[in-house]
Design a protein around this motif. Structure first.
Motif, PDB file in Angstrom:
ATOM      1  N   LEU A  51      46.393  41.832  48.399  1.00 32.40           N
ATOM      2  CA  LEU A  51      45.066  42.132  47.864  1.00 32.40           C
ATOM      3  C   LEU A  51      45.113  43.330  46.919  1.00 32.40           C
ATOM      4  CD1 LEU A  51      42.759  41.614  50.967  1.00 32.40           C
ATOM      5  CD2 LEU A  51      42.566  40.414  48.790  1.00 32.40           C
ATOM      6  N   ASN A  52      45.882  44.347  47.292  1.00 31.43           N
ATOM      7  CA  ASN A  52      45.889  45.580  46.522  1.00 31.43           C
ATOM      8  C   ASN A  52      46.795  45.535  45.300  1.00 31.43           C
ATOM      9  OD1 ASN A  52      44.168  46.589  48.411  1.00 31.43           O
ATOM     10  ND2 ASN A  52      45.579  48.069  49.288  1.00 31.43           N
ATOM     11  N   TYR A  53      47.860  44.751  45.364  1.00 37.63           N
ATOM     12  CA  TYR A  53      48.863  44.800  44.306  1.00 37.63           C
ATOM     13  C   TYR A  53      49.052  43.483  43.550  1.00 37.63           C
ATOM     14  CZ  TYR A  53      50.316  49.303  46.236  1.00 37.63           C
ATOM     15  OH  TYR A  53      50.343  50.611  46.670  1.00 37.63           O
ATOM     16  N   HIS A  54      48.516  42.383  44.073  1.00 37.16           N
ATOM     17  CA  HIS A  54      48.774  41.082  43.445  1.00 37.16           C
ATOM     18  C   HIS A  54      47.508  40.245  43.315  1.00 37.16           C
ATOM     19  CE1 HIS A  54      53.118  41.803  43.751  1.00 37.16           C
ATOM     20  NE2 HIS A  54      52.856  42.296  44.954  1.00 37.16           N
ATOM     21  N   GLN A  55      46.364  40.900  43.135  1.00 35.94           N
ATOM     22  CA  GLN A  55      45.083  40.210  42.934  1.00 35.94           C
ATOM     23  C   GLN A  55      44.770  39.189  44.025  1.00 35.94           C
ATOM     24  OE1 GLN A  55      47.369  40.033  39.889  1.00 35.94           O
ATOM     25  NE2 GLN A  55      46.684  42.146  39.788  1.00 35.94           N
ATOM     26  N   GLY A  56      45.260  39.442  45.227  1.00 36.60           N
ATOM     27  CA  GLY A  56      44.948  38.555  46.340  1.00 36.60           C
ATOM     28  C   GLY A  56      45.647  37.217  46.304  1.00 36.60           C
ATOM     29  N   ASN A  57      46.704  37.096  45.518  1.00 34.61           N
ATOM     30  CA  ASN A  57      47.436  35.825  45.417  1.00 34.61           C
ATOM     31  C   ASN A  57      48.414  35.718  46.582  1.00 34.61           C
ATOM     32  OD1 ASN A  57      48.712  33.495  44.670  1.00 34.61           O
ATOM     33  ND2 ASN A  57      49.673  34.334  42.837  1.00 34.61           N
ATOM     34  N   LEU A  58      48.088  34.903  47.570  1.00 34.85           N
ATOM     35  CA  LEU A  58      48.910  34.724  48.762  1.00 34.85           C
ATOM     36  C   LEU A  58      49.645  33.384  48.677  1.00 34.85           C
ATOM     37  CD1 LEU A  58      46.272  36.037  51.264  1.00 34.85           C
ATOM     38  CD2 LEU A  58      48.577  36.962  51.096  1.00 34.85           C
ATOM     39  N   PRO A  59      50.972  33.399  48.553  1.00 36.87           N
ATOM     40  CA  PRO A  59      51.735  32.140  48.442  1.00 36.87           C
ATOM     41  C   PRO A  59      51.605  31.289  49.704  1.00 36.87           C
ATOM     42  CG  PRO A  59      53.060  34.022  47.744  1.00 36.87           C
ATOM     43  CD  PRO A  59      51.836  34.577  48.395  1.00 36.87           C
ATOM     44  N   ILE A  60      51.554  30.000  49.504  1.00 39.71           N
ATOM     45  CA  ILE A  60      51.371  29.074  50.618  1.00 39.71           C
ATOM     46  C   ILE A  60      52.598  29.031  51.517  1.00 39.71           C
ATOM     47  CG2 ILE A  60      52.209  27.073  49.318  1.00 39.71           C
ATOM     48  CD1 ILE A  60      49.314  27.090  51.871  1.00 39.71           C
ATOM     49  N   ALA A 103      40.681  29.941  45.972  1.00 43.42           N
ATOM     50  CA  ALA A 103      40.229  30.715  44.812  1.00 43.42           C
ATOM     51  C   ALA A 103      41.144  30.499  43.613  1.00 43.42           C
ATOM     52  CB  ALA A 103      40.182  32.198  45.175  1.00 43.42           C
ATOM     53  N   GLN A 104      42.464  30.416  43.866  1.00 48.15           N
ATOM     54  CA  GLN A 104      43.395  30.165  42.766  1.00 48.15           C
ATOM     55  C   GLN A 104      43.207  28.765  42.193  1.00 48.15           C
ATOM     56  OE1 GLN A 104      45.272  32.645  41.679  1.00 48.15           O
ATOM     57  NE2 GLN A 104      44.736  34.002  43.376  1.00 48.15           N
ATOM     58  N   ARG A 105      42.904  27.814  43.083  1.00 43.14           N
ATOM     59  CA  ARG A 105      42.725  26.431  42.627  1.00 43.14           C
ATOM     60  C   ARG A 105      41.564  26.321  41.641  1.00 43.14           C
ATOM     61  NH1 ARG A 105      41.641  22.505  40.629  1.00 43.14           N
ATOM     62  NH2 ARG A 105      41.792  20.320  41.308  1.00 43.14           N
ATOM     63  N   PHE A 106      40.495  27.051  41.903  1.00 47.96           N
ATOM     64  CA  PHE A 106      39.323  26.994  41.026  1.00 47.96           C
ATOM     65  C   PHE A 106      39.309  28.130  40.009  1.00 47.96           C
ATOM     66  CE2 PHE A 106      37.947  24.572  44.761  1.00 47.96           C
ATOM     67  CZ  PHE A 106      37.466  23.423  44.143  1.00 47.96           C
ATOM     68  N   ARG A 107      40.433  28.871  39.930  1.00 48.75           N
ATOM     69  CA  ARG A 107      40.616  29.919  38.927  1.00 48.75           C
ATOM     70  C   ARG A 107      39.452  30.925  38.952  1.00 48.75           C
ATOM     71  NH1 ARG A 107      44.709  28.249  35.442  1.00 48.75           N
ATOM     72  NH2 ARG A 107      45.216  26.026  35.561  1.00 48.75           N
ATOM     73  N   LEU A 108      39.114  31.399  40.133  1.00 45.69           N
ATOM     74  CA  LEU A 108      38.021  32.353  40.266  1.00 45.69           C
ATOM     75  C   LEU A 108      38.463  33.750  39.849  1.00 45.69           C
ATOM     76  CD1 LEU A 108      36.492  31.282  43.708  1.00 45.69           C
ATOM     77  CD2 LEU A 108      35.908  30.474  41.420  1.00 45.69           C
ATOM     78  N   SER A 109      37.493  34.595  39.563  1.00 43.45           N
ATOM     79  CA  SER A 109      37.779  35.982  39.224  1.00 43.45           C
ATOM     80  C   SER A 109      38.241  36.720  40.472  1.00 43.45           C
ATOM     81  CB  SER A 109      36.535  36.656  38.644  1.00 43.45           C
ATOM     82  OG  SER A 109      35.536  36.791  39.650  1.00 43.45           O
ATOM     83  N   HIS A 110      38.648  38.000  40.304  1.00 40.20           N
ATOM     84  CA  HIS A 110      39.136  38.768  41.453  1.00 40.20           C
ATOM     85  C   HIS A 110      38.053  38.939  42.504  1.00 40.20           C
ATOM     86  CE1 HIS A 110      36.992  41.989  39.375  1.00 40.20           C
ATOM     87  NE2 HIS A 110      37.010  42.639  40.512  1.00 40.20           N
ATOM     88  N   VAL A 111      36.782  38.990  42.077  1.00 36.48           N
ATOM     89  CA  VAL A 111      35.683  39.095  43.045  1.00 36.48           C
ATOM     90  C   VAL A 111      35.620  37.834  43.900  1.00 36.48           C
ATOM     91  CG1 VAL A 111      33.191  39.344  43.326  1.00 36.48           C
ATOM     92  CG2 VAL A 111      34.369  40.649  41.561  1.00 36.48           C
ATOM     93  N   GLY A 112      35.790  36.673  43.267  1.00 35.25           N
ATOM     94  CA  GLY A 112      35.810  35.423  44.017  1.00 35.25           C
ATOM     95  C   GLY A 112      37.001  35.332  44.946  1.00 35.25           C
ATOM     96  N   VAL A 113      38.162  35.854  44.504  1.00 34.67           N
ATOM     97  CA  VAL A 113      39.355  35.853  45.360  1.00 34.67           C
ATOM     98  C   VAL A 113      39.111  36.713  46.593  1.00 34.67           C
ATOM     99  CG1 VAL A 113      41.784  36.493  45.507  1.00 34.67           C
ATOM    100  CG2 VAL A 113      40.918  35.413  43.434  1.00 34.67           C
ATOM    101  N   ASP A 114      38.608  37.932  46.389  1.00 35.63           N
ATOM    102  CA  ASP A 114      38.313  38.818  47.522  1.00 35.63           C
ATOM    103  C   ASP A 114      37.348  38.165  48.499  1.00 35.63           C
ATOM    104  OD1 ASP A 114      39.952  40.682  46.433  1.00 35.63           O
ATOM    105  OD2 ASP A 114      38.406  42.156  45.966  1.00 35.63           O
ATOM    106  N   THR A 115      36.335  37.489  47.952  1.00 35.19           N
ATOM    107  CA  THR A 115      35.324  36.864  48.797  1.00 35.19           C
ATOM    108  C   THR A 115      35.933  35.771  49.671  1.00 35.19           C
ATOM    109  OG1 THR A 115      33.605  37.312  47.153  1.00 35.19           O
ATOM    110  CG2 THR A 115      33.119  35.644  48.811  1.00 35.19           C
ATOM    111  N   LEU A 116      36.731  34.901  49.082  1.00 35.52           N
ATOM    112  CA  LEU A 116      37.307  33.796  49.846  1.00 35.52           C
ATOM    113  C   LEU A 116      38.383  34.272  50.814  1.00 35.52           C
ATOM    114  CD1 LEU A 116      37.459  30.841  47.296  1.00 35.52           C
ATOM    115  CD2 LEU A 116      35.806  31.300  49.092  1.00 35.52           C
ATOM    116  N   VAL A 117      39.126  35.314  50.451  1.00 40.21           N
ATOM    117  CA  VAL A 117      40.089  35.889  51.395  1.00 40.21           C
ATOM    118  C   VAL A 117      39.350  36.474  52.596  1.00 40.21           C
ATOM    119  CG1 VAL A 117      41.758  37.757  51.752  1.00 40.21           C
ATOM    120  CG2 VAL A 117      41.915  36.319  49.715  1.00 40.21           C
ATOM    121  N   ALA A 118      38.253  37.189  52.332  1.00 43.16           N
ATOM    122  CA  ALA A 118      37.448  37.737  53.433  1.00 43.16           C
ATOM    123  C   ALA A 118      36.897  36.620  54.317  1.00 43.16           C
ATOM    124  CB  ALA A 118      36.299  38.583  52.882  1.00 43.16           C
ATOM    125  N   CYS A 119      36.495  35.510  53.704  1.00 44.11           N
ATOM    126  CA  CYS A 119      36.006  34.364  54.479  1.00 44.11           C
ATOM    127  C   CYS A 119      37.110  33.815  55.386  1.00 44.11           C
ATOM    128  CB  CYS A 119      35.507  33.271  53.537  1.00 44.11           C
ATOM    129  SG  CYS A 119      33.975  33.667  52.667  1.00 44.11           S
TER     130      CYS A 119
END
Length: 541
Positions: free
Chosen positions: A65-74, A112-128
């Motif tokens: 979240l802090n260093y890679h825009q919330g991109n978590l590899p599957i 979030a990556q699939r729908f190419r959301l902004s960092h705010v959308g990534v944070d939101t879905l990670v929190a979910c």
């Protein structure tokens, strides 16, 4: 989470007698070799898997979240799932809730990556995903929301409340549908006594014991982190052998340990002294997590704290009914140990309320939790164990005040919307600019983009009243303006919408630029972010 629990129960009941944590009834030889076999399988998995996919757990989620825009590899989540499954089946002293958090966060990140959301959308879905995992594990939805805030993001974000609340409700429905409604621990009826000196002394004794256990839990892991570069075969095999040897003498420490805590709550006799189980649980869980076993710490901290509370209730006499006294102190111990280890006081209080379905014990819980968290911070200088782990790796777990302000904004609220056109701009389109509320357009020439001011385009367009202009051209018989011939557009870079506002400021600084176009592929829109506007917003806030 429900898939992990279902598979665990199916496999465990085929290996263990009676129930999925009944390691006590296994033959001593099996109690020794089961953890060793599990660690050998894990070592083989780690040997065959590329290093970049071996990073797992809650600290890894915070790092991404802090260093890679919330991109978590599957693939990291896949390793986490099967690694935790093997470790739990082998009776290692780890929990399943931490791995579930990683898997839930990865699901949100990939969506979030699939729908190419902004960092705010990534944070939101990670929190979910994080909140949903905790809600499904304990069927405590509000505790899941607070866990995401306190442990993962280290701040309360109002903009995330509604989607995160929806995610925990959906997770609850799925958990109840697949596993049925359950109470992880059976606390029975709780009746809070009147406060007196004896009761306050018992609370202080509980706090003292919790602080010592929490500090030991961290210090052992901190010492073991120095061996992270040692071969996984050596580390894991050491964990398996030590777990097997301890399991021969104290079988109650194998697995999650929930059964031992429920036995204490129900008044059943446990042959091993409770503090022996606590000490063994602290050592084995610290050993497993500290040496890299892909498990969690949330469940073990509940068990450790609950057993400490059970022991304190046996040490003191508060004048309550024995069963009620036991339930109260087990509950307070669980909440205090969790809050102290993860520095998540509100999560612990709300989890306690949701698991007992009563708010009667909020006041003593707050007293015990606040005292424990304060002592561990001031006297032991200890933060959340996840924060400490990231600090040991040289990583930052919390954002600076400047980054915190920047992350509360997105490009749409700070930038200018920009329309993109080819080099030849039809005159009909150019004339429409007079009625549009845009200040800039972007001209694409091959792979390059040039920023042009709309008022300058309109001024050039007015020159047609004086006669044909050198920039006049025809595109498919449409009279057009060769914009880059008419005006000297300024070359501008283009970045993806996944970058956060702090990342944009860093990009501008590293490339010595004053502006950049941000492309949102989902809506095919361009937004102009300028360093002047970003600094203006920062100084205002």
């Amino acid at each position: 989470m429900t898939a992990l629990v279902t598979i665990l129960q199916w496999f465990a009941t085929s290996i263990l007698p009676s129930h999925s944590e009944n390691y006590e009834q296994l033959e001593p030889l099996y109690r020794f070799f089961l953890p060793v076999l599990a660690c050998l399988i894990l070592a083989l998995m780690w040997h065959l898997t590329p290093n970049k996919y071996l990073k797992v757990g809650i600290p890894y989620v915070v790092e991404r979240l802090n260093y890679h825009q919330g991109n978590l590899p599957i693939l990291n989540a896949v390793v986490q799932f099967f690694g935790a499954l093997v470790g739990l089946l082998g009776g290692l002293s780890i929990g399943k809730e931490g791995p579930a958090v990683h898997i839930g966060a990865t699901f949100g990140s990939r969506l979030a990556q699939r729908f190419r959301l902004s960092h705010v959308g990534v944070d939101t879905l990670v929190a979910c995903g994080v909140a949903g995992a905790i809600a499904a594990a304990f069927q405590t939805p509000l505790a899941g929301v607070l866990f995401a805030y306190e442990v993962i993001f280290h701040e309360y974000r109002l903009r995330l409340v509604l989607p995160v609340l929806l995610s925990v409700i959906v997770a609850m429905f799925i958990s109840e549908g697949l596993l049925g409604r359950f109470d992880v621990f059976d606390f029975g009826m709780l009746h809070l006594p009147l406060y007196d000196i004896g009761m306050l002394a018992a609370y202080v004794l509980l706090v003292f014991t919790i602080v010592i256990s929490s500090s030991s839990f961290y210090q052992i892991q901190r010492w073991l982190w120095r061996f992270s570069s040692t071969s996984a075969v050596v580390r894991f095999l050491f964990v398996g052998v030590v777990t097997g040897l301890v399991g021969l003498v104290v079988p109650e420490v194998l697995g999650g340990g929930y059964d031992s805590l429920n036995m204490a709550l129900s008044g059943e006799q446990i042959l091993i002294p409770l503090m022996v189980i606590v000490a063994a649980k602290v050592v084995l869980t610290s050993l497993s997590i500290g040496l890299g076993i892909p498990g969690g710490m949330i469940g073990p901290t509940f068990v450790i704290g609950g057993l400490i509370g059970a022991q304190v209730s046996l040490w003191v006499n508060t004048g309550m009914e024995p069963a009620t006294e036991m339930s109260l102190f087990v509950l307070l111990g669980m909440a205090a140990m969790m809050a102290t280890t993860f520095q998540a006081p509100l999560t612990a209080v709300v989890a306690m309320v949701e698991m007992t379905h009563t708010s009667q014990t909020i006041a003593p819980a707050i007293f015990v939790i606040v005292l424990s968290c304060t002592i561990i911070r001031i006297l032991f200088h200890q933060d959340s164990i996840f924060v400490e782990r990231l600090s040991a790796l040289g990583l930052v777990s919390e954002w600076s005040p400047v980054q915190r302000v920047l992350r509360h904004h997105n490009v749409q609220t700070l930038g200018h919307k920009v329309k993109c056109f080819p080099e030849l701009l039809h005159l009909e389109q150019a004339r429409d600019f007079a009625t549009n509320m845009i200040d800039y357009i972007a001209i694409q020439k091959g792979e390059e983009f040039f920023l042009v001011s709309v008022p300058e385009v309109l001024e050039q367009l007015n020159q047609l009243d004086l006669g044909p202009q050198p920039w006049l051209a025809f595109d498919a018989e449409h009279p057009s303006m060769d914009v880059l011939k008419a005006l000297s557009g300024k070359k501008v870079g283009v970045v993806g919408a996944s970058l956060s506002v702090p990342d944009l400021m860093r990009w501008l600084h590293e490339h010595n630029q004053q502006q950049v176009l941000v492309y949102y592929s989902s809506s095919q829109e361009y937004w102009l972010a300028t360093s002047h506007r970003l600094h203006q917003m920062l100084f205002k806030d």
